[in-house]
Design an enzyme around this catalytic site. Sequence first.
Site, PDB file in Angstrom:
ATOM      1  CG  ASN A 111      -1.850  -1.168   1.253  1.00  0.00           C
ATOM      2  OD1 ASN A 111      -2.369  -1.576   0.228  1.00  0.00           O
ATOM      3  ND2 ASN A 111      -2.065  -1.736   2.430  1.00  0.00           N
ATOM      4  CG  HIS A 147     -10.737  -0.813   7.291  1.00  0.00           C
ATOM      5  ND1 HIS A 147     -10.234  -0.893   8.565  1.00  0.00           N
ATOM      6  CD2 HIS A 147      -9.855  -1.454   6.484  1.00  0.00           C
ATOM      7  CE1 HIS A 147      -9.078  -1.538   8.534  1.00  0.00           C
ATOM      8  NE2 HIS A 147      -8.825  -1.894   7.287  1.00  0.00           N
ATOM      9  CD  GLU A 152     -12.994   1.541   3.291  1.00  0.00           C
ATOM     10  OE1 GLU A 152     -12.192   1.389   2.355  1.00  0.00           O
ATOM     11  OE2 GLU A 152     -13.307   0.637   4.068  1.00  0.00           O
ATOM     12  CB  SER A 196      -9.227  -1.023   1.448  1.00  0.00           C
ATOM     13  OG  SER A 196     -10.200  -1.824   2.075  1.00  0.00           O
ATOM     14  CG  HIS A 240      -6.676   2.205   0.464  1.00  0.00           C
ATOM     15  ND1 HIS A 240      -5.551   1.435   0.344  1.00  0.00           N
ATOM     16  CD2 HIS A 240      -7.395   1.665   1.481  1.00  0.00           C
ATOM     17  CE1 HIS A 240      -5.590   0.455   1.224  1.00  0.00           C
ATOM     18  NE2 HIS A 240      -6.703   0.570   1.934  1.00  0.00           N
ATOM     19  CE  LYS A 275      -3.630   0.766   4.459  1.00  0.00           C
ATOM     20  NZ  LYS A 275      -4.926   0.624   5.086  1.00  0.00           N
TER      21      LYS A 275
HETATM   22  C1  LIG Z   1      -5.394   0.205   6.370  1.00  0.00           C
HETATM   23  C2  LIG Z   1      -6.707   0.814   6.655  1.00  0.00           C
HETATM   24  C3  LIG Z   1      -6.995   1.344   7.908  1.00  0.00           C
HETATM   25  C4  LIG Z   1      -6.098   1.148   9.092  1.00  0.00           C
HETATM   26  O1  LIG Z   1      -4.998   1.983   9.055  1.00  0.00           O
HETATM   27  P1  LIG Z   1      -3.714   1.576   9.919  1.00  0.00           P
HETATM   28  O2  LIG Z   1      -2.987   2.863  10.059  1.00  0.00           O
HETATM   29  O3  LIG Z   1      -2.987   0.555   9.137  1.00  0.00           O
HETATM   30  O4  LIG Z   1      -4.217   1.050  11.222  1.00  0.00           O
HETATM   31  C5  LIG Z   1      -8.190   1.994   8.075  1.00  0.00           C
HETATM   32  N1  LIG Z   1      -9.081   2.087   7.083  1.00  0.00           N
HETATM   33  C6  LIG Z   1      -8.852   1.571   5.865  1.00  0.00           C
HETATM   34  C7  LIG Z   1      -9.877   1.720   4.799  1.00  0.00           C
HETATM   35  C8  LIG Z   1      -7.664   0.902   5.621  1.00  0.00           C
HETATM   36  O5  LIG Z   1      -7.449   0.357   4.429  1.00  0.00           O
END
Ligand SMILES: *Cc1c(COP(=O)(O)O)cnc(C)c1O
Length: 380
Positions: A47, A133, A177, A181, A209, A240
């Site tokens: 990512n 998520h 979102e 993701s 993302h 990411k």
């Molecule tokens: C990866 C992700 C998270 C979590 O983020 P981290 O900093 O890795 O805990 C939250 N929401 C979405 C949509 C994600 O893809």
Amino acid sequence: MDIESFAKGKLQEIEQKGLRRFARVTTREDGVRVTRNERVLLSFCCNDYLGLSHHPLVKKAALQAVENYGVGAGASRLITGENPLYAELEQKLARLKDTESAIVFGSGYLANSGIIPVFVGPDDLIIADQYSHACMVAGAQLSKAPTHYFRHNDIKDCLKLLQEHRHQARNCLILTEGVFSMDGDIAPLAELAALAHEYQAWILTDDAHALGVIGEGRGSSFAFGETRLNIPLQMGTLSKAIGGYGGYLCASANICELMRNRARSLIYTTGLPPATLAAAAQALEIISADKELTTRPLARARLFTQELGIKEAESQIVPLEMPDIEQTMKASAQLEEKGFLVAAIRPPTVPTPRLRFAFSALHNEEDVRALARAVKSVAG
Ligand SMILES: *Cc1c(COP(=O)(O)O)cnc(C)c1O
């Protein structure tokens, strides 16, 4: 039952369903190349969309912070963990997102589990996209607010839930979102914002993302034409496209100040390591200065969907639905044989098994064409 038998029984159940997960030892050589079992593979599952986890300036900033401040925060932010780098990082986030303020959390997961319960409780309401998520779901559960899920990106279904439930509730939070993701599609945020306005609801977007890759790197609120959408709660992660670790909320100054006072996942956890703050601040600097870099992951994804003759990519994430779990696992293994690392994503993470391709600014066009040829040969 003794605890060992319990654990063994559970694992057997998971195994029988073909859902056993394994973490395989992986060395990331740079933003896109990884070594596994002594073989170098081209990764389409990191990512780290801009390769910033290995950027020389980002590494240098982290090393300098270790020299200046040591490796750990020493305490929570409200005790002695409020390193001066926090303010710098938060200013940079707010500037990039054009919000009044920003506040950094330990991770994206911690951000969502902390933010959501601040705004809603048992007398309130949450309306969420069904693909939200896991950490938004965790936040919703912690809040104890009645939660209803609308069909993925379906405005009409969201409207229906608001009509049914909004009047019984005090506050209402809509969760979605920016870029999804596992599907790579973009939420209809302009329409959702209009609905939220009409029904006096507040929107929280998870831009995990989107930051760094969508809307010239400024995230999903900038993905809908000239003017920025007015979304009161824009959270995301620094893990990411930013390449490091940590979560954030971009919002008004009052909202950020409320987080400092009420978000349990901010108050009762240790501050981030100084190197992590410095790395993220440097990465944001690079993103703000290099618009071309931020457009590259999507351009690579579009080349891929074009080569395969499938629906044009909306973001840097491209899913390829597979008939079943077994074929998904097999295709992923065959791609690995050919030197490409591609994630096989299965239930319960997603409803239907698929290959998930994540494109990076560091993939060149020939990398993408070679991947497309390999995919055609194993999944065509
Ligand atoms: C990866 C992700 C998270 C979590 O983020 P981290 O900093 O890795 O805990 C939250 N929401 C979405 C949509 C994600 O893809």
